[in-house]
Design a protein around this motif. Structure first.
Motif, PDB file in Angstrom:
ATOM      1  N   ASP A 205       0.813  -1.219   0.000  1.00 19.06           N
ATOM      2  CA  ASP A 205       0.000   0.000   0.000  1.00 19.06           C
ATOM      3  C   ASP A 205       0.848   1.273   0.000  1.00 19.06           C
ATOM      4  OD1 ASP A 205      -2.359  -1.498   0.130  1.00 19.06           O
ATOM      5  OD2 ASP A 205      -2.216  -1.648   2.316  1.00 19.06           O
ATOM      6  N   HIS A 206       2.172   1.117  -0.179  1.00 26.72           N
ATOM      7  CA  HIS A 206       3.081   2.250  -0.111  1.00 26.72           C
ATOM      8  C   HIS A 206       4.095   2.173  -1.249  1.00 26.72           C
ATOM      9  CE1 HIS A 206       1.552   3.071   3.978  1.00 26.72           C
ATOM     10  NE2 HIS A 206       1.519   1.752   4.081  1.00 26.72           N
ATOM     11  N   GLN A 207       4.949   3.182  -1.370  1.00 21.87           N
ATOM     12  CA  GLN A 207       5.965   3.187  -2.421  1.00 21.87           C
ATOM     13  C   GLN A 207       7.171   2.324  -2.085  1.00 21.87           C
ATOM     14  OE1 GLN A 207       6.218   7.678  -3.062  1.00 21.87           O
ATOM     15  NE2 GLN A 207       6.648   6.940  -5.123  1.00 21.87           N
ATOM     16  N   MET A 208       7.613   2.348  -0.843  1.00 21.78           N
ATOM     17  CA  MET A 208       8.834   1.641  -0.464  1.00 21.78           C
ATOM     18  C   MET A 208       8.639   0.138  -0.515  1.00 21.78           C
ATOM     19  SD  MET A 208      10.836   1.733   3.192  1.00 21.78           S
ATOM     20  CE  MET A 208      11.587   0.207   3.775  1.00 21.78           C
ATOM     21  N   ARG A 209       9.583  -0.542  -1.207  1.00 23.03           N
ATOM     22  CA  ARG A 209       9.542  -2.004  -1.286  1.00 23.03           C
ATOM     23  C   ARG A 209      10.602  -2.651  -0.398  1.00 23.03           C
ATOM     24  NH1 ARG A 209       7.576  -6.050  -4.601  1.00 23.03           N
ATOM     25  NH2 ARG A 209       8.884  -7.918  -4.730  1.00 23.03           N
ATOM     26  N   ASP A 210      11.871  -2.260  -0.558  1.00 19.15           N
ATOM     27  CA  ASP A 210      12.925  -2.907   0.208  1.00 19.15           C
ATOM     28  C   ASP A 210      14.170  -2.034   0.275  1.00 19.15           C
ATOM     29  OD1 ASP A 210      12.462  -5.476   1.457  1.00 19.15           O
ATOM     30  OD2 ASP A 210      12.013  -6.264  -0.544  1.00 19.15           O
ATOM     31  N   VAL A 211      15.012  -2.338   1.250  1.00 19.96           N
ATOM     32  CA  VAL A 211      16.322  -1.713   1.378  1.00 19.96           C
ATOM     33  C   VAL A 211      17.283  -2.489   0.487  1.00 19.96           C
ATOM     34  CG1 VAL A 211      18.202  -1.113   2.939  1.00 19.96           C
ATOM     35  CG2 VAL A 211      15.839  -1.069   3.763  1.00 19.96           C
ATOM     36  N   ILE A 212      17.867  -1.825  -0.505  1.00 19.47           N
ATOM     37  CA  ILE A 212      18.793  -2.509  -1.399  1.00 19.47           C
ATOM     38  C   ILE A 212      20.217  -1.968  -1.293  1.00 19.47           C
ATOM     39  CG2 ILE A 212      17.014  -3.235  -3.019  1.00 19.47           C
ATOM     40  CD1 ILE A 212      17.916  -0.927  -4.845  1.00 19.47           C
ATOM     41  N   GLY A 213      20.428  -0.939  -0.499  1.00 23.76           N
ATOM     42  CA  GLY A 213      21.778  -0.431  -0.286  1.00 23.76           C
ATOM     43  C   GLY A 213      21.833   0.413   0.969  1.00 23.76           C
ATOM     44  N   ILE A 214      22.938   0.302   1.705  1.00 27.19           N
ATOM     45  CA  ILE A 214      23.099   1.129   2.900  1.00 27.19           C
ATOM     46  C   ILE A 214      24.586   1.375   3.126  1.00 27.19           C
ATOM     47  CG2 ILE A 214      23.060  -0.894   4.440  1.00 27.19           C
ATOM     48  CD1 ILE A 214      21.647   0.974   6.521  1.00 27.19           C
ATOM     49  N   GLN A 215      24.916   2.608   3.480  1.00 21.96           N
ATOM     50  CA  GLN A 215      26.287   2.971   3.810  1.00 21.96           C
ATOM     51  C   GLN A 215      26.326   3.438   5.257  1.00 21.96           C
ATOM     52  OE1 GLN A 215      28.518   6.747   2.680  1.00 21.96           O
ATOM     53  NE2 GLN A 215      29.376   5.300   1.185  1.00 21.96           N
ATOM     54  N   ILE A 216      27.200   2.812   6.031  1.00 23.11           N
ATOM     55  CA  ILE A 216      27.352   3.122   7.447  1.00 23.11           C
ATOM     56  C   ILE A 216      28.814   3.452   7.712  1.00 23.11           C
ATOM     57  CG2 ILE A 216      27.336   2.133   9.774  1.00 23.11           C
ATOM     58  CD1 ILE A 216      24.887   0.485   8.898  1.00 23.11           C
TER      59      ILE A 216
END
Length: 326
Positions: A205-216
């Motif tokens: 029901d929203h735009q966001m599907r998944d986290v595909i990249g992250i920089q920490i």
């Protein structure tokens, strides 16, 4: 129009750097042979942000439309934490403000990898032993409100101490996923303890599907301590000449950037969308900025905050704060 193209190019470049390019290059340049199906994969990441950003994540009308946002308070019977959760199909994000999580301070981050099939955590933990690491293993419990904690997920920690960044491995317990009070969907296959089952399907029901990249950004010491866990999980690891590492599980790329402890924190997050965004949108969320589209991705950038350098351990073999989760 020039601004739109600049933002679009920024997203494309960040996505290529964090996801597409690294995912394609990693198998040829990895230090280990890539597994087609890692034992464990990215589950979620959490970050301690400043109060203004935490409140904005909680109350932003736009973010509530963009993602399946929930504000939950967890309780393991001895301590509580309140997080702002943005859930996708298989992955999610968790944010804290000052005072929301026990013993976490500005600049702290965490990242969980998890099993989708019952028993894979035990295999990864055995692999970690084979790498010469003596992990901490226990079962995280949660209280659903009746004062009777129940098993939530099994946990493997690679170390008992860290500076600013902590990673752990986890596997949801059958009795938690099958508890009738929680209404999780039935198992899709034998041994289904998957992220997809845990997150349910409200992401549709929203735009966001998944986290595909992250920089920490974190210390070199934390990178050295945490990466063996990902190796044991079968995640592809690439050590970068410029410093730090890239880790790729088949969908999500993780970049750890070495910095002094006072410069630690989450830097960038790349999100896949359910449908391509035809028009670009930029939303300021506290001291962070979310760039959505045009196209199938969104880029979330976070301004550096003043971290609090410290090496933490409670002396009992477990980190001070628990493996926070939804």
């Amino acid at each position: 129009m020039r601004t739109q193209w600049r933002i679009s190019g920024f997203i494309a470049a960040a996505t290529a750097a964090l996801v597409i390019a690294s995912g394609a290059a990693a198998p040829a340049q990895a230090e280990e042979q890539e597994r087609q199906d890692p034992l464990l994969a990215f589950n979620h990441a959490w970050a301690m942000v400043d109060r203004e950003t935490a409140d904005a994540i909680e109350h932003s009308e736009y973010l509530g439309r963009f993602a399946d946002r929930r504000i939950n308070t967890g309780n393991d019977g001895s301590q509580t934490w309140t997080g702002r959760y943005l859930l996708g199909k298989e992955t999610y994000l968790e944010f804290f403000g000052p005072g929301d999580a026990p013993d976490a301070v500005a600049g702290d981050t965490g990242l969980a990898v998890s099993a989708d099939k019952d028993g894979d955590l035990a295999t990864a933990s055995a692999n970690l032993h084979d790498l010469g690491v003596d992990p901490v293993e226990f079962t995280q419990v949660t209280d659903l409100g009746d004062g009777e904690p129940i098993p939530w997920f099994d946990v493997t920690y690679p170390t008992a101490t860290y500076d600013t960044f902590f990673s752990w491995a986890m596997e949801y317990r059958d009795e938690f996923l099958e508890d009738p009070r929680l209404s999780f969907p039935p198992a899709a296959y034998e041994g289904d303890v998957s992220r997809d089952r845990y997150n349910r399907d409200r992401y549709l029901d929203h735009q966001m599907r998944d986290v595909i990249g992250i920089q920490i950004a974190t210390t070199e010491a934390d990178i050295e301590k945490m990466v063996p866990l990902w190796r044991a999980a079968g995640i592809t690891i690439r050590v970068l000449k410029s410093g730090g590492v890239l880790a790729f599980d088949g969908m999500t790329t993780i970049r750890l950037l070495p910095v002094p402890a006072e410069e630690a924190g989450v830097r960038h997050i790349v999100l896949a969308l359910n449908e391509p965004a035809e028009e670009p949108h930029t939303e300021t969320i506290g001291s962070s900025t979310l760039h959505v589209g045009p196209g199938a991705y969104a880029l979330w950038t976070f301004d550096p905050i003043e971290a609090t350098p410290a090496t933490r351990s409670n002396g009992s073999g477990e980190p001070l704060h628990p493996a926070f989760g939804g």
